[in-house]
Design a protein around this motif. Sequence first.
Motif, mmCIF file in Angstrom:
data_model
loop_
_atom_site.group_PDB
_atom_site.id
_atom_site.type_symbol
_atom_site.label_atom_id
_atom_site.label_comp_id
_atom_site.label_asym_id
_atom_site.label_seq_id
_atom_site.Cartn_x
_atom_site.Cartn_y
_atom_site.Cartn_z
ATOM 1 N N ASN A 26 0.823 -1.208 0.000
ATOM 2 C CA ASN A 26 0.000 0.000 0.000
ATOM 3 C C ASN A 26 0.856 1.257 0.000
ATOM 4 O O ASN A 26 0.525 2.249 -0.649
ATOM 5 C CB ASN A 26 -0.937 0.022 1.212
ATOM 6 C CG ASN A 26 -2.133 -0.876 1.006
ATOM 7 O OD1 ASN A 26 -2.471 -1.209 -0.118
ATOM 8 N ND2 ASN A 26 -2.757 -1.289 2.088
ATOM 9 N N ARG A 30 1.462 3.863 -3.328
ATOM 10 C CA ARG A 30 0.632 5.004 -2.968
ATOM 11 C C ARG A 30 0.774 6.195 -3.915
ATOM 12 O O ARG A 30 -0.195 6.920 -4.159
ATOM 13 C CB ARG A 30 0.955 5.420 -1.520
ATOM 14 C CG ARG A 30 0.083 6.513 -0.949
ATOM 15 C CD ARG A 30 -1.386 6.290 -1.170
ATOM 16 N NE ARG A 30 -1.929 5.089 -0.527
ATOM 17 C CZ ARG A 30 -3.166 4.656 -0.678
ATOM 18 N NH1 ARG A 30 -3.994 5.316 -1.480
ATOM 19 N NH2 ARG A 30 -3.586 3.583 -0.092
ATOM 20 N N LEU A 75 -4.753 -2.259 -4.030
ATOM 21 C CA LEU A 75 -4.802 -0.859 -3.592
ATOM 22 C C LEU A 75 -6.126 -0.221 -4.018
ATOM 23 O O LEU A 75 -6.773 0.482 -3.238
ATOM 24 C CB LEU A 75 -3.624 -0.094 -4.205
ATOM 25 C CG LEU A 75 -3.403 1.347 -3.746
ATOM 26 C CD1 LEU A 75 -3.191 1.418 -2.243
ATOM 27 C CD2 LEU A 75 -2.214 1.956 -4.474
ATOM 28 N N SER A 78 -8.963 -1.743 -1.924
ATOM 29 C CA SER A 78 -8.903 -1.211 -0.557
ATOM 30 C C SER A 78 -9.527 0.182 -0.488
ATOM 31 O O SER A 78 -10.308 0.495 0.423
ATOM 32 C CB SER A 78 -7.441 -1.173 -0.092
ATOM 33 O OG SER A 78 -7.326 -0.535 1.156
ATOM 34 N N ASP A 79 -9.187 1.019 -1.473
ATOM 35 C CA ASP A 79 -9.734 2.382 -1.501
ATOM 36 C C ASP A 79 -11.248 2.375 -1.734
ATOM 37 O O ASP A 79 -11.992 3.132 -1.099
ATOM 38 C CB ASP A 79 -9.053 3.199 -2.608
ATOM 39 C CG ASP A 79 -7.612 3.547 -2.253
ATOM 40 O OD1 ASP A 79 -7.219 3.302 -1.094
ATOM 41 O OD2 ASP A 79 -6.882 4.054 -3.128
#
Length: 421
Positions: A26, A30, A75, A78-79
């Motif tokens: 992550n 990012r 990622l 997750s967002d």
Amino acid sequence: MGREKEKEKLSEKALNLLRSRLSDPNFIFRPLPDSPDSNYSKLKFIISTSVTEACNNSILLLGPRGSGKVAVLELVLSDLLQQYPEAISVIRLNGLLHSDDNCALKEIARQLCMEHQLLFSKVASFDDNSQFMIAMLRECGLAHKTIIFVLDEFDFFAQGKQRLLYSLLDAMQSVNSQAVVIGVSCRLDVDQLLEKRVRSRFSHRKLLFLSPSKEDTERFIEHILSLPMDSSLPHNYAAEFNGRLKKLLSDERFKELIDTYLSFNFTIGHLVRFLFQAVSYMDLSAGFLSLGNFKTALSSNQRQPKLECIRDCSVLELYMMVCMKRLEVKEQASYNFYSVMTEYKSIHDSFQTSDYYAANVCLRAFEHLLQCQLISFIDNKGHNQSVEFRPVKLLISSAELHQGLKSYQQCPAILLKLMDR
């Protein structure tokens, strides 16, 4: 003595922070949201559109192993799960585990039951599980909930009868369903494996994951190895650490070293492992990263057996490998001893080299390259043919051959010149 111990403790704290960052996908990925053209942004747009506009979608994430496909997908998920906690359900399958259609559909049913707190039947048939999946897609669609199916190692699902893919994509044709199918594969031609009935139901969207550019790599390394200014580390130490890191990143010797490493291992996954190794070599008494740390990591990562073999070759054998590499550059699909000899003669005629040998000597050199496993036969056919007629291929990359030539003490200058072309 006390100050030295304190400095080592500080360095160790910085080292542990860098290691934890390098182990956190992550954090590594990012910076991706910053770019609207990144695969992160494109994938997030496709999935979020499916959620907000209640439509079905399918997409393939393609690229070599270690290129960040799964990391970017995780990622994004997750967002989106934070953004739409009640509107998304994720079902994960892996072709290495669930390539059998019956097994895969049973796993989908199990995860759907667990997600919605229903009783799962281990003895349900393929048709029962298929009907259950269709019913759940309909119910979730009516409840404005999107089911995201992640099919890792997608090429394994594209083998055999493809009943799972057909059942899944066919169910998504319903007006009530609301789902996204995401296939992840290292095979760039995986869509060509799909049956006609499956391909017609697939949206043909693809995201290609490639090795990063030089500029991206530099930004990537600086992002990962810089110390945060707002951490528990002293501000002055973090500022000096980052200042030295910037100076190191601009050093031409460092850039050449990274280029050398990436010519062998060009994926993000490999680069992250290399940086982790380099960081681990940091001298705690000094407290900062140095060029030596990366040199040590590089020397332990390089494929020495091949390079050692090249160093043990004769000059004639070097000529033959360079000839093969030139044939590959000319896009010659296959070549044998006689093709190599033709290229060898053209080099001699063009540059009037003194290194020219008779055909029988060249054949012995060719056979020695086979024994050293620097070259090999393309297939097992033609056992009855003479060695010189059978097509071969090089087992080393251009970068490995170039590095081997540079480290060869008496390497003719013409060979290095030919490799640089």
